[in-house]
Design an enzyme around this catalytic site. Structure first.
Site, PDB file in Angstrom:
ATOM      1  CB  THR A  91     -19.031  71.428   4.571  1.00  0.00           C
ATOM      2  OG1 THR A  91     -19.082  71.187   5.958  1.00  0.00           O
ATOM      3  CG2 THR A  91     -18.529  70.119   3.708  1.00  0.00           C
TER       4      THR A  91
ATOM      5  CE  LYS B  57     -24.480  72.369  10.668  1.00  0.00           C
ATOM      6  NZ  LYS B  57     -23.514  72.458   9.427  1.00  0.00           N
TER       7      LYS B  57
ATOM      8  CE1 TYR C 123     -23.641  76.029  11.187  1.00  0.00           C
ATOM      9  CE2 TYR C 123     -23.753  76.748   8.794  1.00  0.00           C
ATOM     10  CZ  TYR C 123     -23.246  76.005   9.738  1.00  0.00           C
ATOM     11  OH  TYR C 123     -22.030  75.531   9.631  1.00  0.00           O
TER      12      TYR C 123
END
Length: 297
Positions: free
Chosen positions: A50, A167, A139
């Site tokens: 993001t 994550k 991630y």
């Protein structure tokens, strides 16, 4: 800072605001951090997906991490994006993050030349962690890396002294729960797919790392804290239209449009190859933000 406890909540993958000339807008970034801290966010993660890390130079990443540490470090943990395609480059990013004062680095498997065997990803992640001056959060985002981190790989690396957790942005709840079952209790499990946050928390996730917490951190903080099943479902349902916009237009563009609607960014500019949300779709995003900001009945 004991990271497992500190990150058991909602961490925000912070947007990187740009001005109309495409340069990083420091003031808007700091204002975004202040907005997050004011509304109960438990950690910040600059230079993630993001945060458009792939569109930033090394110097820009370093600058963003320094800003995050200066304005949020000490109050909440700062996770620094360190994704790269080679071990040496990923380690260099972790070193920059350590110099900036970050608390941990976030590392994906290599992208583009993805591993043709899970052992390749294991070697990559372990070698980065071995050389990183910071603890490493893994991630999993297969849509961007070309493949997932296999559960057996995570089981193998979960006991590494410098790998603290995962994550998961796969959108596969079965995968998430499989990893949750197979890894030690101290291995941090953060749900990165906003639409699965409530079921993941109910099944034992430690927290979330969610793009839309940029926009409505107060809703995400309430969602994490609430033990009321009906309210949790209400919030999850209200998040769904914004999440659909993210899936359609990209997490950075849709999140920035929503932030601009709230008056928290002066512009929703993104860098190529990303493009802004079409003008005729922005009203729907604003309406979804308004629905999330409605008080509980």
């Amino acid at each position: 800072m004991e990271l497992h406890h500190a990150l058991s909540g909602i961490t925000c993958p912070v947007v990187t605001p740009f001005d109309d000339a495409g340069e990083i807008d420091d003031d808007a970034f700091v204002a975004t951090l202040e907005h997050l801290l004011e509304h109960g966010i438990d950690g910040v993660f600059p230079c993630g997906t993001t945060g458009e890390f792939a569109s930033l130079t090394r110097e820009e990443r370093r600058h963003v991490h320094e800003l995050a540490v200066e304005h949020a470090g000490g109050e909440v943990p700062v996770l620094a994006g360190a994704a790269a395609t080679s071990v040496a480059e990923a380690v260099a990013y972790t070193e920059d993050a350590a110099d900036a004062g970050a608390d941990a680095a976030v590392v994906t498997p290599p992208y583009f030349h993805t591993a043709n065997d899970p052992a390749g990803n294991r070697q990559f992640l372990e070698q980065v962690a071995d050389q990183s001056p910071l603890p490493v959060l893994l991630y999993n985002i297969p849509v961007c890396t070309g493949g997932r981190i296999e559960p057996e790989t995570l089981t193998a690396v979960a006991t590494h002294d410098d790998i603290i957790g995962l994550k998961d942005s796969s959108g596969d709840l079965e995968y998430f729960l499989s990893v949750l079952r197979q890894t030690p209790e101290e291995f941090l499990m953060l749900q990165g797919y906003d639409a699965l946050l409530v079921p993941a928390l109910r099944m034992g996730a430690d927290g979330g790392l969610n793009a839309l917490s940029n926009v409505v951190p107060e809703a995400y903080a309430e969602l994490y804290d609430t033990f009321d099943a009906e309210r949790g479902e209400e919030l999850q349902d209200a998040i769904a239209p914004l999440f659909d916009a993210c899936a359609s237009y990209g997490f950075a563009p849709a999140t920035k449009t929503a932030l601009e609607y709230r008056g928290l960014l002066p512009t929703d500019s993104v860098r190529p190859p990303l493009v802004s949300v079409p003008a005729d779709e922005r009203a729907a995003i604003g309406s979804a933000v308004d629905d999330l900001l409605l008080p509980a009945n």
